[in-house]
Design a protein around this motif. Structure first.
Motif, PDB file in Angstrom:
ATOM      1  N   ASN A  68       0.838  -1.207   0.000  1.00  0.00           N
ATOM      2  CA  ASN A  68       0.000   0.000   0.000  1.00  0.00           C
ATOM      3  C   ASN A  68       0.875   1.260   0.000  1.00  0.00           C
ATOM      4  O   ASN A  68       0.584   2.237  -0.699  1.00  0.00           O
ATOM      5  N   ASP A  69       1.951   1.203   0.816  1.00  0.00           N
ATOM      6  CA  ASP A  69       2.884   2.338   0.849  1.00  0.00           C
ATOM      7  C   ASP A  69       3.532   2.538  -0.519  1.00  0.00           C
ATOM      8  O   ASP A  69       3.753   3.672  -0.956  1.00  0.00           O
ATOM      9  N   HIS A  70       3.833   1.417  -1.191  1.00  0.00           N
ATOM     10  CA  HIS A  70       4.483   1.486  -2.503  1.00  0.00           C
ATOM     11  C   HIS A  70       3.560   2.135  -3.529  1.00  0.00           C
ATOM     12  O   HIS A  70       3.994   2.962  -4.343  1.00  0.00           O
ATOM     13  N   VAL A  71       2.280   1.771  -3.500  1.00  0.00           N
ATOM     14  CA  VAL A  71       1.307   2.382  -4.416  1.00  0.00           C
ATOM     15  C   VAL A  71       1.226   3.887  -4.182  1.00  0.00           C
ATOM     16  O   VAL A  71       1.213   4.689  -5.126  1.00  0.00           O
ATOM     17  N   ALA A  72       1.196   4.283  -2.902  1.00  0.00           N
ATOM     18  CA  ALA A  72       1.081   5.704  -2.562  1.00  0.00           C
ATOM     19  C   ALA A  72       2.307   6.488  -3.007  1.00  0.00           C
ATOM     20  O   ALA A  72       2.196   7.591  -3.564  1.00  0.00           O
ATOM     21  N   ILE A  73       3.489   5.906  -2.782  1.00  0.00           N
ATOM     22  CA  ILE A  73       4.702   6.652  -3.125  1.00  0.00           C
ATOM     23  C   ILE A  73       4.905   6.708  -4.635  1.00  0.00           C
ATOM     24  O   ILE A  73       5.450   7.688  -5.165  1.00  0.00           O
TER      25      ILE A  73
END
Length: 206
Positions: A68-73
């Protein structure tokens, strides 16, 4: 196009997240290759005894959060890239406008010089005079004489005034000679002959 500090920071964070995900995937692979999909219970529904079930569940949960963090960044990186491209386009546009303005100014100046007409002619140059030393010749047609041009020429008194104010200093003079322009520097000054230049100038007939 220069990368911004923010863009570099986002890319570094992205690489860190990807590194953490890889470590967790390696951990799951080391647990009999359970990965993200293999069941953590046996056929009877009990926790498998051949793997560390707690570590596998914890790793899977961490991977889910990190994804999820990867998608956001990645979204942040895309936005920052758009900002960088927009700034580059604006800078290029400003540079192009400036270049066009300078080119237009140069073209306009050149056009003015080409269209400017002679307003007077030199019909006598005394030997050894400031005019002779400055390169003036009989037949030279004056296009510019200091600040005097065809647009503002209002009689020989203007030339006399310019010479008086420029006494002892080089005076830019543009002439038309044999169909070609020539730029000269003449220095009005007292000498052994008459006048400050030692030449005779007469206005062109209008």
């Amino acid at each position: 196009m220069a990368a911004t500090t923010k863009y570099k920071s986002l890319c570094k964070k992205k690489e860190e997240i990807e590194g953490e995900i890889k470590e967790l995937l390696d951990l799951l692979e080391s647990q009999k290759g359970v990965g993200l999909k293999e069941p953590l219970t046996d056929a009877e529904g009990f926790p498998r005894a051949d793997i560390d079930v707690y570590s596998c569940r914890h790793a899977r949960h961490q991977i889910s959060c990190l994804q999820n963090d990867h998608v956001a960044i990645m979204k942040d990186i895309e936005e920052e890239l758009n900002n960088i491209h927009q700034q580059a386009r604006e800078q290029k546009s400003q540079t192009d406008m400036l270049a066009e303005s300078v080119s237009s100014c140069i073209d306009g100046t050149a056009s003015m010089e080409i269209d400017r007409l002679p307003f007077a002619v030199v019909d006598r140059v005394d030997p050894g005079s400031p005019a002779a030393y400055g390169g003036l010749e009989i037949g030279d047609q004056l296009i510019e004489f200091g600040s005097v041009m065809s647009e503002n020429f209002d009689g020989l008194q203007m030339l006399a005034s310019v010479m008086q104010h420029s006494k002892g200093r080089p005076l830019r003079c543009v002439v038309l000679r044999n169909g070609r322009k020539a730029a000269l520097n003449v220095t009005p000054n007292t000498w052994s002959g008459p006048g400050l230049l030692g030449c005779n100038i007469k206005p062109n007939k209008k």
